[in-house]
Scaffold this active site. Sequence first.
Site, PDB file in Angstrom:
ATOM      1  N   ASP A  81       0.806  -1.218   0.000  1.00  0.00           N
ATOM      2  CA  ASP A  81       0.000   0.000   0.000  1.00  0.00           C
ATOM      3  C   ASP A  81       0.844   1.276   0.000  1.00  0.00           C
ATOM      4  OD1 ASP A  81       0.981  -0.402   2.552  1.00  0.00           O
ATOM      5  OD2 ASP A  81      -0.951  -0.760   3.469  1.00  0.00           O
ATOM      6  N   ASN A 150      -7.490  -2.509  14.363  1.00  0.00           N
ATOM      7  CA  ASN A 150      -8.890  -2.789  13.991  1.00  0.00           C
ATOM      8  C   ASN A 150      -8.990  -3.980  13.032  1.00  0.00           C
ATOM      9  OD1 ASN A 150      -7.876  -1.753  11.636  1.00  0.00           O
ATOM     10  ND2 ASN A 150      -9.333  -0.073  11.432  1.00  0.00           N
ATOM     11  N   HIS A 152      -7.233  -4.449  10.205  1.00  0.00           N
ATOM     12  CA  HIS A 152      -6.980  -4.228   8.776  1.00  0.00           C
ATOM     13  C   HIS A 152      -5.682  -4.915   8.334  1.00  0.00           C
ATOM     14  CE1 HIS A 152      -4.734  -0.185   9.590  1.00  0.00           C
ATOM     15  NE2 HIS A 152      -3.832  -1.046   9.180  1.00  0.00           N
ATOM     16  N   GLU A 157      -9.720  -1.615   5.372  1.00  0.00           N
ATOM     17  CA  GLU A 157     -10.371  -1.292   6.642  1.00  0.00           C
ATOM     18  C   GLU A 157     -11.628  -2.133   6.864  1.00  0.00           C
ATOM     19  OE1 GLU A 157      -8.638   0.291   8.555  1.00  0.00           O
ATOM     20  OE2 GLU A 157      -8.315   2.393   8.081  1.00  0.00           O
TER      21      GLU A 157
HETATM   22  C1  GLP Z   1      -0.416   0.442   8.456  1.00  0.00           C
HETATM   23  C2  GLP Z   1      -0.085  -0.405   7.235  1.00  0.00           C
HETATM   24  C3  GLP Z   1      -0.344  -1.860   7.504  1.00  0.00           C
HETATM   25  C4  GLP Z   1       0.291  -2.255   8.817  1.00  0.00           C
HETATM   26  C5  GLP Z   1      -0.343  -1.494   9.937  1.00  0.00           C
HETATM   27  C6  GLP Z   1       0.205  -1.844  11.313  1.00  0.00           C
HETATM   28  O1  GLP Z   1      -1.728   0.830   8.527  1.00  0.00           O
HETATM   29  N1  GLP Z   1      -0.792  -0.008   6.091  1.00  0.00           N
HETATM   30  O2  GLP Z   1       0.165  -2.623   6.419  1.00  0.00           O
HETATM   31  O3  GLP Z   1       0.131  -3.628   9.012  1.00  0.00           O
HETATM   32  O4  GLP Z   1      -0.075  -0.122   9.699  1.00  0.00           O
HETATM   33  O5  GLP Z   1       1.331  -1.093  11.592  1.00  0.00           O
HETATM   34  P1  GLP Z   1       2.303  -1.315  12.803  1.00  0.00           P
HETATM   35  O6  GLP Z   1       3.116  -2.511  12.466  1.00  0.00           O
HETATM   36  O7  GLP Z   1       3.131  -0.086  12.855  1.00  0.00           O
HETATM   37  O8  GLP Z   1       1.464  -1.512  14.013  1.00  0.00           O
END
Ligand code: GLP
Length: 274
Positions: A81, A150, A152, A157
């Site tokens: 993404d 959440n 995702h 989402e």
């Molecule tokens: C973002 C990314 C996700 C990732 C998530 C969790 O929203 N788009 O791909 O898994 O954050 O991030 P973190 O590992 O910093 O908790």
Amino acid sequence: MPLKADTICRDMLVMEVIIRKNGEECGLVAARIVAKCLQEKEKPVLGLATGSTPLQLYGELIELYRTGTISFKECTTFNLDEYVGLDHSHPKSYHRYMADNFFGRVDMCAENINIPDGTAEDLRQTCQEYETKIEQCGGIDLQILGIGSNGHIGFNEPMGSLSSRTWIKILSKNTIKDNGRFFKDAREVPRHVITMGIGTIMEARHCLIMACGWKKSEAVKAMIEGSVTAQWPASALQFHRRTTAVLDEEAASLLSHREHYAWVEENMMPWQTY
Ligand code: GLP
């Protein structure tokens, strides 16, 4: 078509669940899984994730590259993404994250790196082209994933379609708040993103999802032991034929079947372990 031996044993669980003491140990196991994929495939295609969770994994992979154990020369990558509207050099863009934390420190060929372009003039076209490119490369061998609090994955989402493809999505207020920690202020977090869809992710041959910390425990419980529901997008992975979840103790703390996961891991055939 007869099932491959590899599939038979893994089908004992909806997901293979590996629990380790902390993020560092999770990074070590995850790196072994990636290394195995690189060593087995002539032209491996990796799906990559950003966020704080995979940082340990990238650190380990850089180390394995430095010691000559693995190389990324033949590897093609597709990132999950990117934010819409952030310039590639913006300190919070995922282009920049990947360059700083990984690509700039291993032997990846620049032309084999793919990250959705959130600055493209025609965002819809760029999404379609991304899907085509994945297909042209023969699909993703190993998709690395993190998980939002959440539930995702990528930037898919809650309440989005569980068969969506790469597309422009709107971030939830919850994610804007969570990811605000990476920006000066949550108000700076773009509201729009491009993300591979759940349907795109589900086509990867192997998914490796990592989660660390208490904040992820509810989402992890829902993903592995809850019902499959768009309220927790990661729960769609229960339908994936081969997903490995690598969790630290905190993220795994709400799971009810921990003893069983440990039992399965203990009794794997030597060629199934990482
Ligand atoms: C973002 C990314 C996700 C990732 C998530 C969790 O929203 N788009 O791909 O898994 O954050 O991030 P973190 O590992 O910093 O908790």
